[in-house]
Design an enzyme around this catalytic site. Sequence first.
Site, PDB file in Angstrom:
ATOM      1  N   GLY A  14       0.814  -1.207   0.000  1.00 22.68           N
ATOM      2  CA  GLY A  14       0.000   0.000   0.000  1.00 22.68           C
ATOM      3  C   GLY A  14       0.853   1.264   0.000  1.00 22.68           C
ATOM      4  O   GLY A  14       0.433   2.301  -0.523  1.00 22.68           O
ATOM      5  N   ASN A  15       2.074   1.162   0.530  1.00 21.31           N
ATOM      6  CA  ASN A  15       2.925   2.343   0.602  1.00 21.31           C
ATOM      7  C   ASN A  15       3.432   2.787  -0.774  1.00 21.31           C
ATOM      8  O   ASN A  15       3.997   3.864  -0.914  1.00 21.31           O
ATOM      9  CB  ASN A  15       4.108   2.115   1.548  1.00 21.31           C
ATOM     10  CG  ASN A  15       4.976   0.967   1.095  1.00 21.31           C
ATOM     11  OD1 ASN A  15       4.527  -0.167   1.008  1.00 21.31           O
ATOM     12  ND2 ASN A  15       6.198   1.261   0.754  1.00 21.31           N
ATOM     13  N   LYS A 277       3.470 -12.355   3.836  1.00 19.36           N
ATOM     14  CA  LYS A 277       4.535 -12.287   2.827  1.00 19.36           C
ATOM     15  C   LYS A 277       5.376 -13.561   2.869  1.00 19.36           C
ATOM     16  O   LYS A 277       5.716 -14.145   1.836  1.00 19.36           O
ATOM     17  CB  LYS A 277       5.440 -11.072   3.055  1.00 19.36           C
ATOM     18  CG  LYS A 277       4.700  -9.757   2.900  1.00 19.36           C
ATOM     19  CD  LYS A 277       5.641  -8.576   3.019  1.00 19.36           C
ATOM     20  CE  LYS A 277       4.892  -7.307   3.329  1.00 19.36           C
ATOM     21  NZ  LYS A 277       3.617  -7.119   2.659  1.00 19.36           N
TER      22      LYS A 277
HETATM   23  N1  LIG Z   1      10.123  -9.650  11.075  1.00 20.33           N
HETATM   24  C1  LIG Z   1       9.850  -8.541  10.388  1.00 20.33           C
HETATM   25  N2  LIG Z   1      10.766  -8.026   9.544  1.00 20.33           N
HETATM   26  C2  LIG Z   1      10.504  -6.904   8.838  1.00 20.33           C
HETATM   27  N3  LIG Z   1       9.332  -6.223   8.922  1.00 20.33           N
HETATM   28  C3  LIG Z   1       8.389  -6.684   9.755  1.00 20.33           C
HETATM   29  C4  LIG Z   1       8.614  -7.860  10.527  1.00 20.33           C
HETATM   30  N4  LIG Z   1       7.513  -8.088  11.266  1.00 20.33           N
HETATM   31  C5  LIG Z   1       6.631  -7.134  10.971  1.00 20.33           C
HETATM   32  N5  LIG Z   1       7.145  -6.268  10.058  1.00 20.33           N
HETATM   33  C6  LIG Z   1       6.410  -5.130   9.523  1.00 20.33           C
HETATM   34  O1  LIG Z   1       5.912  -5.483   8.245  1.00 20.33           O
HETATM   35  C7  LIG Z   1       5.629  -4.249   7.558  1.00 20.33           C
HETATM   36  C8  LIG Z   1       5.369  -4.530   6.087  1.00 20.33           C
HETATM   37  O2  LIG Z   1       4.109  -5.157   5.939  1.00 20.33           O
HETATM   38  P1  LIG Z   1       2.765  -4.323   5.669  1.00 20.33           P
HETATM   39  O3  LIG Z   1       1.651  -5.297   5.528  1.00 20.33           O
HETATM   40  O4  LIG Z   1       2.625  -3.237   6.685  1.00 20.33           O
HETATM   41  O5  LIG Z   1       3.094  -3.581   4.313  1.00 20.33           O
HETATM   42  P2  LIG Z   1       2.649  -3.873   2.812  1.00 20.33           P
HETATM   43  O6  LIG Z   1       2.074  -5.246   2.666  1.00 20.33           O
HETATM   44  O7  LIG Z   1       3.818  -3.506   1.988  1.00 20.33           O
HETATM   45  O8  LIG Z   1       1.558  -2.788   2.600  1.00 20.33           O
HETATM   46  P3  LIG Z   1      -0.021  -2.899   2.772  1.00 20.33           P
HETATM   47  O9  LIG Z   1      -0.340  -4.078   3.646  1.00 20.33           O
HETATM   48  O10 LIG Z   1      -0.346  -1.577   3.392  1.00 20.33           O
HETATM   49  O11 LIG Z   1      -0.517  -3.049   1.364  1.00 20.33           O
HETATM   50  C9  LIG Z   1       6.847  -3.413   7.864  1.00 20.33           C
HETATM   51  O12 LIG Z   1       6.563  -2.048   7.772  1.00 20.33           O
HETATM   52  C10 LIG Z   1       7.196  -3.857   9.294  1.00 20.33           C
HETATM   53  O13 LIG Z   1       6.744  -2.888  10.215  1.00 20.33           O
HETATM   54 MG   LIG Z   2       0.390  -5.970   3.925  1.00 17.48          MG
END
Ligand SMILES: Nc1ncnc2c1ncn2[C@@H]1O[C@H](COP(=O)(O)OP(=O)(O)OP(=O)(O)O)[C@@H](O)[C@H]1O
Ligand SMILES: [Mg+2]
Length: 316
Positions: A14-15, A277
């Site tokens: 989303g970012n 992920k």
């Molecule tokens: N073990 C980890 N290592 C790295 N990041 C982590 C970990 N655990 C949690 N995170 C978090 O995961 C976040 C990324 O996932 P997030 O779902 O927020 O983002 P995205 O999938 O890119 O965007 P969105 O869900 O908004 O579409 C990071 O910003 C971090 O804060």
């Molecule tokens: Mg996400």
Amino acid sequence: MARSAPLLVLALGGNAFMKKGEGLEKQWENVSRAARAIASLVEKGYRVVVTHGNGPQVGLILEWIHRVSPHLAKALTMDIAGAMTQGWLGYMLQQAIGNELVKRNLPRRVATIVTQVLVDRHDPAFTNPTKYVGSYYDCKEAEQIARKTGWVFKQDPRGGCRRVVPSPKPLEVVEIEAVKKLVEENYVVIAVGGGGVPVTATDHELRGAEAVIDKDLASSLLARRLGANALIILTDVDAVYKDYGKPGQKPLRLLTTTEAKKLLQQGQFPPGSMGPKIQAAIEFLEASNNAYAAIGRLEDALDVVEGRKGTRIIKG
Ligand SMILES: Nc1ncnc2c1ncn2[C@@H]1O[C@H](COP(=O)(O)OP(=O)(O)OP(=O)(O)O)[C@@H](O)[C@H]1O
Ligand SMILES: [Mg+2]
């Protein structure tokens, strides 16, 4: 470009559109940043299929309907709102990526596919909403909205209360053949936006479902069905960390699926952020040969793809 060029499924968080704490005013700037990263991969000879999240945007559309035209809420269901976000974000990416390709003297070959993704109508997720969408509310205000609308709110670990909706497991990409055809024609394809529009099947019919599919899991499914060489998940952290957020946190440069599963079980990767992920990477790698997954920062896309930055995950 040769047809045998490596095929990447590139999942944008989303970012890529709205950084945390930002409004919509910067969305073009953010999309252009993503477009530059994507065009640089195409220029390097990669074939690219782009997917993206839609949590903030789909929530915004639903809140907007609720506030401005509540009489339309019954007709403008969550699947339609999801399809709207595929048009909204797909259009922006399509234009911005096209502009960047043209700047590099490459043809403007980029198209968005409104994509339906099949889910099981008996998926237990339908009675246990977990996916955060839309604005952050004060929890008292959220309670009032919940009473009026029947929406479910939960405390978001990032603070405040947020609406949660069902997030069933993606099973099939309905438009997969169309995606394949465009990839064969050397198009940059934008597909399964927001995880795809969730649909359930009866004997002969598909019907929209009130849900939002996780974009990482949908991207993994798409990568498997395309036989992609890599699933690249681009987000706002530079790597996957062990003991993330704790003193002594450590970036993991290389992970096998066995190690990833172990760390996932230990609770190193929370649901709703890093968890899906890692799960997406494991599911892709277990169904593929000679493939890899990588997780890293959007700005580092090329380095993440080529293993100089981010976290690489391999089968083993
Ligand atoms: N073990 C980890 N290592 C790295 N990041 C982590 C970990 N655990 C949690 N995170 C978090 O995961 C976040 C990324 O996932 P997030 O779902 O927020 O983002 P995205 O999938 O890119 O965007 P969105 O869900 O908004 O579409 C990071 O910003 C971090 O804060
Ligand atoms: Mg996400």
